[in-house]
Design a protein around this motif. Sequence first.
Motif, PDB file in Angstrom:
ATOM      1  N   VAL A  63      17.017   7.898   3.236  1.00 31.63           N
ATOM      2  CA  VAL A  63      17.858   7.028   2.543  1.00 31.63           C
ATOM      3  C   VAL A  63      19.197   7.600   2.580  1.00 31.63           C
ATOM      4  O   VAL A  63      19.236   8.894   2.139  1.00 31.63           O
ATOM      5  CB  VAL A  63      17.402   6.848   0.958  1.00 31.63           C
ATOM      6  N   ALA A 105      12.244   8.758   1.579  1.00 34.72           N
ATOM      7  CA  ALA A 105      11.431   7.992   0.461  1.00 34.72           C
ATOM      8  C   ALA A 105      10.594   6.980   1.043  1.00 34.72           C
ATOM      9  O   ALA A 105      10.265   6.885   2.388  1.00 34.72           O
ATOM     10  CB  ALA A 105      12.591   7.010  -0.159  1.00 34.72           C
ATOM     11  N   VAL A 146      19.633   9.264  -6.264  1.00 38.76           N
ATOM     12  CA  VAL A 146      18.364   8.281  -6.084  1.00 38.76           C
ATOM     13  C   VAL A 146      17.381   8.508  -7.301  1.00 38.76           C
ATOM     14  O   VAL A 146      17.204   9.451  -7.883  1.00 38.76           O
ATOM     15  CB  VAL A 146      17.808   9.089  -4.811  1.00 38.76           C
ATOM     16  N   ASN A 150      13.519   6.238  -8.590  1.00 37.69           N
ATOM     17  CA  ASN A 150      12.535   5.164  -8.073  1.00 37.69           C
ATOM     18  C   ASN A 150      13.117   3.711  -8.846  1.00 37.69           C
ATOM     19  O   ASN A 150      13.654   3.668  -9.650  1.00 37.69           O
ATOM     20  CB  ASN A 150      11.346   5.336  -9.004  1.00 37.69           C
ATOM     21  N   LEU A 191       5.653  14.298  -1.752  1.00 34.48           N
ATOM     22  CA  LEU A 191       5.701  12.957  -2.113  1.00 34.48           C
ATOM     23  C   LEU A 191       4.374  12.917  -3.035  1.00 34.48           C
ATOM     24  O   LEU A 191       4.452  12.102  -4.106  1.00 34.48           O
ATOM     25  CB  LEU A 191       5.458  11.935  -0.986  1.00 34.48           C
ATOM     26  N   VAL A 224      17.352  12.809   1.559  1.00 37.14           N
ATOM     27  CA  VAL A 224      16.233  11.946   0.712  1.00 37.14           C
ATOM     28  C   VAL A 224      15.384  11.242   1.913  1.00 37.14           C
ATOM     29  O   VAL A 224      15.582  10.620   2.664  1.00 37.14           O
ATOM     30  CB  VAL A 224      16.991  10.839  -0.100  1.00 37.14           C
ATOM     31  N   VAL A 260      12.796   1.532  -3.844  1.00 33.14           N
ATOM     32  CA  VAL A 260      12.377   2.881  -3.523  1.00 33.14           C
ATOM     33  C   VAL A 260      11.271   3.001  -4.575  1.00 33.14           C
ATOM     34  O   VAL A 260      11.591   2.925  -5.844  1.00 33.14           O
ATOM     35  CB  VAL A 260      13.223   4.082  -3.700  1.00 33.14           C
ATOM     36  N   ARG A 300       5.176  14.490  -6.440  1.00 33.66           N
ATOM     37  CA  ARG A 300       6.272  13.282  -7.084  1.00 33.66           C
ATOM     38  C   ARG A 300       5.316  12.318  -7.702  1.00 33.66           C
ATOM     39  O   ARG A 300       5.543  11.791  -8.968  1.00 33.66           O
ATOM     40  CB  ARG A 300       7.396  12.985  -6.187  1.00 33.66           C
ATOM     41  N   ASN A 327       8.925   6.016  -4.261  1.00 30.45           N
ATOM     42  CA  ASN A 327       8.664   7.298  -4.456  1.00 30.45           C
ATOM     43  C   ASN A 327       9.717   7.940  -3.340  1.00 30.45           C
ATOM     44  O   ASN A 327      10.084   7.444  -2.438  1.00 30.45           O
ATOM     45  CB  ASN A 327       7.196   7.738  -4.061  1.00 30.45           C
ATOM     46  N   TYR A 328       9.972   9.362  -3.698  1.00 30.90           N
ATOM     47  CA  TYR A 328      10.880   9.859  -2.979  1.00 30.90           C
ATOM     48  C   TYR A 328      10.957  11.561  -3.062  1.00 30.90           C
ATOM     49  O   TYR A 328      10.459  11.991  -4.096  1.00 30.90           O
ATOM     50  CB  TYR A 328      12.550   9.475  -2.959  1.00 30.90           C
ATOM     51  N   THR A 329      11.495  12.075  -2.017  1.00 30.49           N
ATOM     52  CA  THR A 329      11.475  13.859  -2.295  1.00 30.49           C
ATOM     53  C   THR A 329      13.070  13.992  -1.542  1.00 30.49           C
ATOM     54  O   THR A 329      13.394  13.317  -0.549  1.00 30.49           O
ATOM     55  CB  THR A 329      10.306  14.384  -1.527  1.00 30.49           C
ATOM     56  N   ILE A 389       9.286   3.288   0.725  1.00 35.35           N
ATOM     57  CA  ILE A 389       9.978   2.230   0.339  1.00 35.35           C
ATOM     58  C   ILE A 389       9.044   1.082   0.470  1.00 35.35           C
ATOM     59  O   ILE A 389       8.523   0.848   1.576  1.00 35.35           O
ATOM     60  CB  ILE A 389      11.299   2.037   1.596  1.00 35.35           C
TER      61      ILE A 389
END
Lengths: 332, 154
Positions: free
Chosen positions: B118, B103, B126, B128, A130, B101, B78, A133, B80-82, B105
């Motif tokens: 998510v 995120a 997905v 942002n 995170l 996912v 959302v 990103r 930010n997410y990975t 939120i």
Amino acid sequence: MSGSIGMPRERMLFELVKGLYDQLGITRHDIGTFVLNSNDFEVGHTIANVFEDTPVGAYMKDETHVDSEGLWATTYAAMRIMSGNYETALVVGNSSGASTMRPYLMMDYQLDPTIDRQAGLLNELSTAALQARAFLDKYGLDEDVLNQIAARNLRNAAMNPNAVQFKADATAGDVLESEYLYEPLRKLQCYPFSDGACAMVLASGDRAKELTDKPVWIKGMGNSVETYYIGERDLGSSRSAKMAAERAYKMAGISDPAKQLDVAEVAAKFAHQEPILAEALGLFEEGSAARVATDGLADIGGSMPICPSGGGLGAYVFTATAWCGSRNASAS
Amino acid sequence: MSAQQERIIANVVVPLDFTYNYRVGPYVERYIKSLGQKKIMGVKCPGDDAVVVPPRKYCGRCNAIMDEWVEVGPEGTVENYTVGHVRLNKGLVEKADTEYVLALIKLDGASTLLPAEVKGIAPMDVENGLRVKAVFKDPAEDSLNDLSYFVPAG
């Protein structure tokens, strides 16, 4: 520095510190105060230093312990000398986390127990992803930047005899081929599990000149702590590192770090953390990571070499990484 | 300086067996009770007006007690997410059965970001800014899991 997976912690410390004493031509009785640095959770018992005192020569001496943060142990030792009560301090940090436990557990047990640990979403790798990103998004950067940074560190690490992860001709393509853990984090952007230790003798100015012809001077120190809560931080930058650097620079009389500094070692255990820190320290402009990578500005021989040792990607000794870095920087 | 690799490794199993009985406190308790009623509650700081979720009593920045309760969500964005390809199980990395996912939120009305999974959308879709809404457990089980995950809104 010393590192060897599978060597008992006590022997690692004894050989390292005895070697340092011999190199300086002193004995344990020349040390005024001992500052030991390790982590209770990683070692597996409370007061982790209790079995470290004997091999480092602190038996019946003035001794204290700093948990986890190695660079803080150095700062603490420096302050003890500056107080005027001591002429010398031995600082020694160690971790055998790689061979004695599972290093990713460290983060699990740092998490807030009532929410984050129960939810099971945040861990060492997902939080790093995170952060990575957030950094890429903040400046519209491509993941290739992270692969470039990782490759440079792996190449640098190949020249460091203490490194445990390295590749002499590493390219961004090699890093790209390593598997995703959590996007955009790939395996070769991560620190390797490492055992190791680092020891230094700090001394007052006069005593330092007696001990060596080439003392390394600590000119400035700074400290700052960010909030724990991941949902309340700007993950793409490090305010705390920036504030800590400003305090250290002020003490050292540095007004333009990019010009006045020659080299930097930063404690980055993931590739993306290196530019976050380098930018917080004012070594490069914010958002310049792509240009730094393309132009090789952080390479050895570049305008500001970052982590010529290979940094945290070469070896990551929990507790002692920042400070192995400061030792590496002073040797550069 | 390096020594030979040790040949004998003693696997010392810590001979302890215990549980930490943490008290979650009235804030987390009220948060969990609210989730059971399909409501997400935060608290507002009197110092900087930040609405913090999950709620806690103290604001670090203002060093103040946050005591005004505010309902937030259940929709959010959302930020930010990975995409997870692995899961960590007691410190060990294990390949995930399917990519998923995680995120951060920003719930409508909140100032802070909430980590959550998510679902109901392919990870590659997905991005942002995606609008999502909370899915609650029914019947409630009186735990943090009552806020199960988020799905695309609308």
